[in-house]
Design an enzyme around this catalytic site. Structure first.
Site, short mmCIF file in Angstrom:
data_model
loop_
_atom_site.label_atom_id
_atom_site.label_comp_id
_atom_site.label_asym_id
_atom_site.label_seq_id
_atom_site.Cartn_x
_atom_site.Cartn_y
_atom_site.Cartn_z
N LYS A 49 0.84 -1.21 0.00
CA LYS A 49 0.00 0.00 0.00
C LYS A 49 0.87 1.26 0.00
CE LYS A 49 -0.33 -0.41 5.00
NZ LYS A 49 -1.16 -0.91 6.10
N ARG A 147 -10.85 -0.59 14.63
CA ARG A 147 -10.82 0.11 13.34
C ARG A 147 -11.89 -0.56 12.50
NH1 ARG A 147 -4.93 0.83 10.59
NH2 ARG A 147 -5.33 -1.29 9.93
N HIS A 176 -6.03 -7.56 12.82
CA HIS A 176 -4.85 -6.68 12.81
C HIS A 176 -4.45 -6.35 14.25
CE1 HIS A 176 -1.92 -4.13 10.96
NE2 HIS A 176 -2.42 -3.01 11.46
N ARG A 232 1.90 -10.66 7.08
CA ARG A 232 1.70 -9.48 6.23
C ARG A 232 2.75 -8.40 6.54
NH1 ARG A 232 -3.68 -9.86 8.57
NH2 ARG A 232 -3.16 -7.90 9.61
N TYR A 275 13.34 31.29 6.18
CA TYR A 275 12.16 31.95 6.74
C TYR A 275 12.26 32.09 8.26
CZ TYR A 275 9.74 31.10 2.31
OH TYR A 275 9.36 31.08 1.00
N CYS A 322 12.22 24.81 3.57
CA CYS A 322 11.25 25.50 2.73
C CYS A 322 10.47 24.48 1.91
CB CYS A 322 11.96 26.46 1.78
SG CYS A 322 13.06 27.63 2.60
N ASP A 324 10.61 24.00 -1.29
CA ASP A 324 11.39 23.42 -2.39
C ASP A 324 12.89 23.42 -2.15
OD1 ASP A 324 8.87 23.61 -3.97
OD2 ASP A 324 9.34 25.75 -3.81
#
Ligand SMILES: *Cc1c(COP(=O)(O)O)cnc(C)c1O
Length: 383
Positions: A49, A147, A176, A232, A275, A322, A324
């Protein structure tokens, strides 16, 4: 109208980006074999996943298929459709919750789904009957995760209902674990007991038990009694440890995340970097900029905390990460534009920054570090 040649791309834009992830498929194969050797005769259902934990869904699935895994585990329907479209034929189980209108797509793409309540099972039966086919399901029992899944104390209802479904094949039954990577084994033992109680349904009626599976990475490492018919593994398949518990298992990390130095400058004492100007050097220093940031999934919480490898040495990230770009203080050492920067993984000198370490710096878990590396970062597979 035919597009003018001027508007056609001259270069593949992905090739231009210096920041990418390298995935070593041979390392994944090694880890699968190591897990098989540990849990045999239990079989291994690799969990792919979230883009195979950031490693790239399709290439990882193809390698797992070549290795003859009995089943591939996914979270969502769309991941399964992607694999079928890519030509993967191995059985696929989607572990997550299912909405009624998705069921025809599961059946159409030959994807196994989790029947997690009596209502959902009956919906699956209805859709399969309408199409005149048989649906393959795994029953999902909740033994303490709270869940999805029917509570263990009501599970008989689901198992009984499944016996009356003429268009549903119950291929598996699973649960699980909520605490398998913790030091205290008591809750895992309790969940296993609850699951076994549910499974006794089949023995009492002299019916064959479907394939039973329960163990995630933590349980594969620490709880052999939970291995049952299949296990799993997610995280350990990718060579990463779920906690600081170590056992005798040779895991190889399969992912390297690299970039290149894109700028070099000398910064004067007291001049704030990035920043908020949260960091400034005490004496003149050399700062290099790397074109990667939280917009790629590099955690912003590594501001003034993280480290990278350049020319065989570790250097600190200074100032805020930042979107990027990040800035790195190389002291009075040398680095040139184009030098490789290792954000995660091993450099050519054998030095390593691990996923576990980055997760520690970021105050999170290794799963989140891997799955957050987003699609802006191109995956290159080796092996
Ligand atoms: C994600 C997941 C796993 C794999 O978990 P790891 O801790 O990464 O091994 C196994 N089973 C289910 C149901 C999952 O959702």
């Amino acid at each position: 109208m035919k597009p003018s040649p001027l508007h056609e791309p001259l270069l593949d834009e992905d090739v231009l980006r210096p920041t990418h992830v390298e995935v070593d498929l041979d390392a994944l194969e090694h880890n699968l074999r190591a897990i098989r050797a540990r849990v045999g005769p239990s079989e291994v259902m690799p969990i792919l996943k979230a883009n195979a934990y950031g490693h790239g869904l399709v290439p990882v699935a193809r390698r797992m298929e070549a290795l003859g895994v009995p089943c591939i585990g996914l979270a969502f329907l769309e991941e399964g459709i992607r694999l079928r479209r890519a030509g993967v034929r191995t059985p696929i189980l989607v572990l997550g919750g299912v909405l009624g209108d998705q069921i025809p797509l599961f059946l159409q793409h030959d994807l196994m789904l989790a029947a997690s309540s009596v209502d959902k099972l009956l919906l699956i039966e209805q859709h399969a009957a309408e199409q005149g086919i048989r649906a393959r399901v795994h029953l999902k029992v909740d033994t303490g995760m709270e869940r999805i899944g029917i509570h263990w104390y009501h599970a008989d209802r689901l198992l009984e209902a499944s016996l009356r479904c003429a268009h549903v094949d119950v291929v598996g039954i699973f649960s699980h674990l909520a605490q398998s990577d913790e030091r205290d084994p008591s809750f895992t033992r309790l969940q296993l007991e609850r699951f076994e109680e549910v499974l006794s349904f089949y023995e009492k009626r002299s019916l064959p038990t479907p394939t039973r599976h329960l163990a995630n990475s933590g349980a594969i490492l620490g709880h052999p009694t939970t291995w049952l018919d299949q296990v799993r593994p997610g995280l350990i398949l990718y060579g990463v440890w779920p906690s600081d518990l170590r056992v005798d298992l040779d895991l190889r990390p399969a992912l390297r995340w690299v970039s290149r130095v894109v700028y070099f400058k000398v910064v004067e004492p007291g001049a704030g970097v990035s920043y908020g100007s949260t960091w400034a050097p005490e004496r003149q220093t050399r700062i290099v900029t790397i074109p990667v940031g939280y917009g790629d999934g590099y955690p912003r919480s590594l501001s003034n905390r993280g480290q990278v490898l350049i020319r065989g040495k570790r250097y600190p990230i200074v100032g805020r990460v930042c979107m990027d770009q990040i800035m790195v203080d190389i002291g009075w050492d040398s680095a040139w534009n184009g030098d490789e920067v290792v954000l995660l993984g091993t450099d050519e000198h054998g030095h390593r920054i691990s996923t576990e370490e980055i997760a520690d710096w970021a105050g999170t878990i290794p799963w989140e570090i891997l799955t957050n590396i987003n699609t802006r970062v191109q995956r290159v597979t080796r092996g």
